[in-house]
Design an enzyme around this catalytic site. Structure first.
Site, mmCIF file in Angstrom:
data_model
loop_
_atom_site.group_PDB
_atom_site.id
_atom_site.type_symbol
_atom_site.label_atom_id
_atom_site.label_comp_id
_atom_site.label_asym_id
_atom_site.label_seq_id
_atom_site.Cartn_x
_atom_site.Cartn_y
_atom_site.Cartn_z
ATOM 1 N N ASP A 115 7.891 1.829 -21.547
ATOM 2 C CA ASP A 115 7.135 3.025 -21.123
ATOM 3 C C ASP A 115 7.060 4.057 -22.252
ATOM 4 O O ASP A 115 7.127 5.268 -22.013
ATOM 5 C CB ASP A 115 7.778 3.664 -19.875
ATOM 6 C CG ASP A 115 7.899 2.681 -18.730
ATOM 7 O OD1 ASP A 115 7.019 1.817 -18.597
ATOM 8 O OD2 ASP A 115 8.885 2.782 -17.967
ATOM 9 N N HIS A 128 2.246 4.657 -14.647
ATOM 10 C CA HIS A 128 3.689 4.859 -14.496
ATOM 11 C C HIS A 128 3.911 6.108 -13.628
ATOM 12 O O HIS A 128 3.372 7.185 -13.933
ATOM 13 C CB HIS A 128 4.352 5.048 -15.863
ATOM 14 C CG HIS A 128 5.846 5.197 -15.768
ATOM 15 N ND1 HIS A 128 6.688 4.126 -15.584
ATOM 16 C CD2 HIS A 128 6.648 6.300 -15.802
ATOM 17 C CE1 HIS A 128 7.940 4.562 -15.509
ATOM 18 N NE2 HIS A 128 7.940 5.879 -15.639
ATOM 19 N N CYS A 183 5.712 30.186 54.525
ATOM 20 C CA CYS A 183 5.724 31.471 53.815
ATOM 21 C C CYS A 183 4.516 32.332 54.127
ATOM 22 O O CYS A 183 4.601 33.562 54.113
ATOM 23 C CB CYS A 183 5.854 31.239 52.314
ATOM 24 S SG CYS A 183 4.669 30.049 51.664
#
Length: 913
Positions: free
Chosen positions: A147, A111, A717
């Site tokens: 349960d 469970h 550049c």
């Protein structure tokens, strides 16, 4: 003494199947029968399949009782196996006491809560809904209550704020539960299994959440309770809420992916009315915000509408994305492979309309599907992908989209954009003219535009969108969202595959790109094809190879005895990067910076030069076709004073890469510092010295000396801004240069015989005229050029040569950025002086020397203050070699492995153990 056990397993699901597999490993255990649920259509429960694989008798009952009484024939079949212990790992059926007590040793049940709390069928959900700090499971001896039987063992774990029903089950309740069932059976066999009576103190009996009425979300409670309820039903079945639509009608939806929200106000949120909520909820970029009765907020990530899951942030989006229909043969083959995976899970024939959940799939089937798809196709799928596309055809489309993003195969995707048709070079080329933001071409704010002028004939070529600061913000937000969203889902290797696909597309269309570059910037077509475009393609391929090789280090540090310490570094992407590039090599400058940026895992936006943005916009189209997710790459033509400044000022931009003039570079540094101290790399102006000694190979020196100045019309550049020629060869060097210049073909850059095209734009052309006038005024000798090419329309500037240039002259100190050769003499007996003159500049981008004396060459390389040194060659750059300058030529590197560091941050992690 250990008992030999005959076990009957009663239940269903993967959990029960794994318990069966575990028990079969015990030599003292024989599983004599498995009792489970009937098939759903042709789909058998996995417990039955597993049992059959081990030749264990399988019994399938739709029920064990009829009108509250045990069915005799069912009881007889149970008794026929002769079990001494019943094991119920997970069972959804009501088992009669005739079975529970039918085994001599009784029945043990699993469970998923710490009994006596949360008795009932939905224990995991209620553990979360009630906000418990501890979760766990119990194994108990079954009795005639719900349960309530005596406890055999319990296990527990802390609940984390990030836990949902799915995560707590997958990380603890499932794996630890399977192991614990094995432990419990061993305890029974060993005679050590306790029977601890459950207390009724703190006992709760909670409603079953499979009833829709119990799934309704109560919005009249605190944010924390709303959050707990949603995560208690995530991902099955989902918390139910009702949206009140604008026309007053209602739509029932389900919420997933909730978290408590504390990040402050959201931008651009839209209200959404929920039934039972006094104030509107707010749809925003990160989801759906709901305010609880305590004034705190919950954020919802995903919403299920009907059978389709959507991102909550997409609620108000009017049109769904167009489904993919143009599947390749390979993709269609993968469709068959995917169908086989679905069929193996669902145990039924797969049609395009097959709904995964309607066919009976549960939460563990989702996990299995995701894991098998990830394994088969290497895609970063998660459970939510199944919920977002539960129908087979939709899921396949989602898979193809992920595969294309990973491999960069977007097929023959046609984009919707406003553009113009360039008819040039015997070609017709469609070029976008809008901004490219978040994967789509869009107009600029207030439809602002820039005139793009063809430098060859000075005519307006077209108009392109001109980005504003608001447009930049949209692009940054898109890049920011992608960086923390879709781009994070793309692995490093997949990132490299996308980049390679992009490079392939660029190569397939290299003639188109070179044509655009020639018409837009004035570059000679043959040079554009080889260098402007060719080196761009090389950059993307080179950096694609680095994607999955970016890594940190482990570092030996002094430990804090008696503990040990592990210290390591991580190289991480910075985030959103802004790129601002010049007009001399439009696509190449974009590629040099962006390829490294993307390889490192960043997202970006680029503002290309306002005079020639067309190759950048065509490139943007290819990024979509390559499969890059929206927002990863954004292209915004515009003015430097508006869009460029906005990039530097934006607080979400964490890195800026700039190539341009030194004065603008200084301004950018200041802006970046004031905005958010963003990381900056600058490639700025240059006045590169080239020293030519008399012992050189003069033919080679003339050839490369010409190239050092006149390559790409001098718009370069690293151009040699000043030549120092030894006096013994000075006159001969000049004579040969002039001879070559007189035969240089100047004209239409698209003509294959042209060697020299027009300057990029009028303002630059006018500055070159002024530069030459200043040189003459200061006393330098103009021996060639210095003027417009006679009788030619366009910005054609005659290649120019100055001699007798003194160190204090303006043209000796400042960069022309044009086809102007500046020559000064030096005496070969005074090498120290010429080195001092070469370094007497605030620039330090590149340099060169021509000599046959290796000692002289190495001495030059050692002493020159420049980022690049050429020996007996010039302009020899490569994508694997770092490129960048010293002093006021900037800092940081493009190209090579070092360029990656410009787009990465280093994180140091220290762990004590």
């Amino acid at each position: 003494l250990q008992l030999d056990l005959k076990i009957a397993i009663i239940g269903q699901s993967n959990f029960a199947a794994d318990v069966l597999e575990l028990l079969l490993e015990r030599s003292n255990i024989k599983v004599v029968g498995v009792f489970t649920i009937p098939d759903k259509g042709s789909r058998e429960d996995v417990l039955a399949t597993t049992a059959a694989n081990h030749n264990i008798p399988v019994f399938k009952f739709s029920g064990w009782r009829r009108k509250g009484i045990a069915i005799p024939e069912v009881i007889e079949q149970y008794k026929s196996v002769g079990a001494t212990l019943n094991v119920l790992p997970y069972c959804s059926q009501f088992i009669p006491m005739e079975v529970i007590d039918g085994a001599p040793l009784g029945s043990i049940c699993y469970h998923p809560s710490i009994l006596p709390r949360h008795r009932g069928a939905s224990a995991i959900s209620w553990t979360l809904i009630e906000g418990d700090e501890i979760a766990g499971f119990s194994i108990f001896w079954a009795d005639d209550g719900l349960d309530t039987g005596p406890l055999l063992l319990t296990r527990q774990t802390n609940l984390e704020p990030t836990d949902t029903l799915d995560t707590i089950y997958k990380r603890f309740l499932y794996p630890e539960g399977v192991k614990a069932m094995g432990v419990a059976v061993d305890m029974v066999a060993n005679g050590t299994a306790p029977k601890i009576t459950q207390t009724e103190v703190g006992a709760t009996y909670d409603p079953a959440m499979f009833k829709v009425d119990n799934q309704l979300l109560n919005l009249k409670q605190s944010a924390e309770r709303i959050w707990n309820f949603i995560r208690g039903l995530d991902s099955v079945p989902g918390a139910v809420a009702t949206v009140i639509l604008p026309d007053g009608s209602e739509e029932q939806v389900r919420f997933f992916g909730a978290h408590l929200y504390s990040a402050g106000p959201v931008k651009d949120a839209q209200p959404l009315q929920l039934k039972g909520l006094a104030k509107p909820a707010w749809v925003h970029e990160g989801g759906l915000l709901i305010e609880g009765t305590d004034g705190a907020f919950v954020n919802i990530k995903r919403i299920k509408r009907g059978s389709k899951m959507i991102n909550a942030s997409d609620w108000f989006k009017q049109a769904d994305q167009t489904p993919i229909t143009d599947f390749s043969e390979d993709e269609l083959a993968k469709k068959g492979q995917l169908a086989s995976i679905w069929q193996a899970i669902l145990k039924d024939a797969i049609e395009p309309s097959t709904d995964f959940f309607a066919a009976g799939a549960g939460s563990m089937d989702v996990v299995r599907l995701v894991e098998e798809v990830k394994d088969a196709f290497d895609v970063p799928f998660e459970n939510e992908h199944v919920f977002m596309a539960p129908v087979f055809e939709e899921f396949f489309g989602l898979l193809v989209k992920a595969l294309r993003q990973g491999s960069g195969d977007a097929g023959a995707l046609e984009l919707d954009y406003t553009g113009f048709l360039l008819q040039a070079n015997k070609r017709e080329i469609n070029i976008p003219t809008q901004l490219f933001i978040n994967g789509a071409f869009v107009d600029a704010e207030q439809n602002r535009t820039l005139d793009i002028v063809n430098p060859t004939d000075e005519q307006v070529l077209c108009q392109v969108a001109c980005a504003s600061a608001a447009d930049v913000d949209k692009a940054v937000q898109a890049a920011h969202k992608a960086f923390y969203g879709s781009w994070k889902q793309v692995s490093a290797r997949q990132r490299g595959q996308l980049m390679l696909k992009l490079a392939d597309l660029m190569e397939q269309h290299k003639e188109e790109l070179a044509t655009i570059e020639s018409v837009d910037s004035g570059a000679v077509y043959t040079l554009a094809l080889k260098t402007h475009i060719g080196m761009s393609i090389d950059a993307w391929r080179y950096f694609a190879g680095w994607c999955d090789k970016i890594q940190g280090n482990t570092i030996p540090v002094n430990p804090a005895r008696p503990n040990n310490v592990l210290t390591f570094t991580r190289k991480e992407a910075i985030g959103v990067c802004g790129l601002v590039t010049p007009w001399n090599y439009p696509l190449m400058m974009l590629s040099w910076k962006m390829a490294a940026c993307i390889a490192a895992g960043n997202t970006c936006l680029i503002k290309p030069a306002q005079t020639c943005p067309l190759t950048a916009l065509k490139f943007a189209e290819f990024t979509v076709k390559a499969g890059f997710p929206p927002g990863v790459i954004n292209v915004l033509p515009g003015k430097g004073s508006d869009a460029g400044q906005a990039v530097a000022d934006h607080k979400l931009v964490r890195k800026l890469g700039f190539t341009g003039s030194t004065p603008i570079g200084k301004h950018i540094m200041k802006s970046c510092a004031e905005a958010n101290i963003k990381k900056v790399s600058l490639e700025l102006g240059g006045k590169s010295p080239l020293i030519i000694f008399a012992d050189c190979d003069l033919d080679k020196a003339v050839k490369h000396g010409m190239s050092s100045v006149f390559f790409n019309k001098g718009e370069n550049c690293i151009a040699a801004g000043r030549l120092f020629v030894e006096d013994r060869i000075h006159d001969e060097f000049v004579r040969r240069v002039l001879k070559d210049l007189r035969t240089m073909t100047i004209g239409d850059p698209l003509n294959r015989s042209t060697a020299h095209g027009p300057q990029n734009h009028k303002a630059h052309f006018d500055k070159l005229l002024e530069f030459c006038q200043r040189g003459v005024k200061d006393g330098a000798t103009l021996v060639y050029g210095g003027c417009r090419v006679p009788n030619m329309k366009g910005y054609f500037f005659t290649p120019t040569v100055f001699t007798n240039v003194e160190d204090d002259m303006y043209i000796a100190q400042e960069e022309s950025f044009g086809p102007i050769m500046i020559i000064s003499k030096f005496n070969g007996s005074d090498v120290d002086s010429v080195m001092e003159r070469a370094n007497r500049t605030e620039y330090g981008l590149a340099s060169g020397v021509f000599t046959k004396d290796i000692s002289k060459a190495l001495s030059f390389a050692d002493r020159i203050e420049a980022g690049t040194v050429f020996v007996n060659v010039y302009n020899k750059t490569d994508v694997a070699a770092p490129f960048g300058g010293f002093k006021q030529s900037g800092y940081g590197k493009d190209l090579g492995q070092e360029a990656l560091n410009e787009y990465l941050k280093t994180k140091c992690v220290t762990i004590e153990y």
